[in-house]
Design an enzyme around this catalytic site. Structure first.
Site, PDB file in Angstrom:
ATOM      1  N   ILE A 109       2.475   3.543   8.797  1.00 50.18           N
ATOM      2  CA  ILE A 109       2.959   2.930  10.040  1.00 50.18           C
ATOM      3  C   ILE A 109       3.766   3.926  10.864  1.00 50.18           C
ATOM      4  O   ILE A 109       4.448   4.797  10.323  1.00 50.18           O
ATOM      5  CB  ILE A 109       3.781   1.647   9.742  1.00 50.18           C
ATOM      6  CG1 ILE A 109       4.124   0.906  11.040  1.00 50.18           C
ATOM      7  CG2 ILE A 109       4.993   1.949   8.893  1.00 50.18           C
ATOM      8  CD1 ILE A 109       4.645  -0.513  10.842  1.00 50.18           C
ATOM      9  N   CYS A 110       3.664   3.776  12.178  1.00 46.98           N
ATOM     10  CA  CYS A 110       4.486   4.491  13.144  1.00 46.98           C
ATOM     11  C   CYS A 110       4.175   5.998  13.125  1.00 46.98           C
ATOM     12  O   CYS A 110       3.070   6.404  13.424  1.00 46.98           O
ATOM     13  CB  CYS A 110       5.964   4.179  12.876  1.00 46.98           C
ATOM     14  SG  CYS A 110       7.066   4.481  14.263  1.00 46.98           S
ATOM     15  N   HIS A 111       5.148   6.835  12.749  1.00 48.55           N
ATOM     16  CA  HIS A 111       4.963   8.285  12.700  1.00 48.55           C
ATOM     17  C   HIS A 111       4.370   8.760  11.370  1.00 48.55           C
ATOM     18  O   HIS A 111       4.056   9.941  11.218  1.00 48.55           O
ATOM     19  CB  HIS A 111       6.300   8.997  12.932  1.00 48.55           C
ATOM     20  CG  HIS A 111       6.803   8.918  14.336  1.00 48.55           C
ATOM     21  ND1 HIS A 111       7.415   7.793  14.838  1.00 48.55           N
ATOM     22  CD2 HIS A 111       6.778   9.816  15.350  1.00 48.55           C
ATOM     23  CE1 HIS A 111       7.757   8.007  16.097  1.00 48.55           C
ATOM     24  NE2 HIS A 111       7.377   9.220  16.440  1.00 48.55           N
TER      25      HIS A 111
END
Length: 181
Positions: A109-111
């Site tokens: 998730i995300c970065h």
């Protein structure tokens, strides 16, 4: 259900986005799985709420001792600093890459996909992430899309990706479904 399945959560000693660690952790436990915190160093990791220091969490195992074969899946939580640190540690990159070699599900998730870019496992995959990673993912051979959650089966394993904390409900559901399959 994930009865009896053990899921590794790979994080750096500092910089993981707390909610992106704790919400999937709870979801794995609620689905009957066992989450294990793996880091690059023993002791405790420091989570963050965006840029503010948050709680600490005890490390269960380190990447130089943990055997990916002992796990049924991998979660890579985000936070900007977390995957940026992990992608500079060869043992962490090899640990993440091993789940692809072994055909095991991975959720990022995300970065967090930065670690997967470094492991060279995103080529030919459709993924999402924090928007600032889209060029990195495309340059590494992935197709980037702006969606709440993407489940990609075009490869040796199931890959679940999401963009940000607001997507955690969908991310957790897709990840636990993948781990339970």
């Amino acid at each position: 259900m994930m009865n009896g399945k053990t899921i590794a959560f790979l994080v750096a000693p500092e910089g993981v986005e707390q909610v992106e660690l704790t919400e999937p952790w709870k979801a794995v436990k609620q689905a009957g799985g066992t989450p294990v915190l793996v880091s690059t160093a023993a002791g405790h990791i420091r989570a963050f709420n965006h840029l503010d220091k948050a709680d600490t969490f005890a490390v269960d195992d380190t990447v130089d001792h943990a055997d990916p074969a002992a796990f049924d899946g991998l979660v890579l939580p985000g936070g900007v600093a977390n995957p940026d640190f992990l992608r500079m540690v060869p043992q962490a990159v090899r640990f993440a890459g091993a789940f692809f070699e072994q055909g095991k599900p991975v959720a990022a998730i995300c970065h967090a996909p930065w670690t997967l870019v470094e492991a060279d496992v995103v080529r030919g995959r459709t993924m999402t992430s924090w928007p600032s990673l889209q060029t990195d993912l495309r340059n590494a051979g992935a197709t980037w899309v702006d969606r709440e959650v993407v489940v990609c089966t075009a490869g040796p394993n199931m890959l679940v990706t999401s963009r940000r904390p607001d997507d955690l409900k969908a991310f957790c559901q897709a990840a636990t479904d993948a781990f339970g399959a």
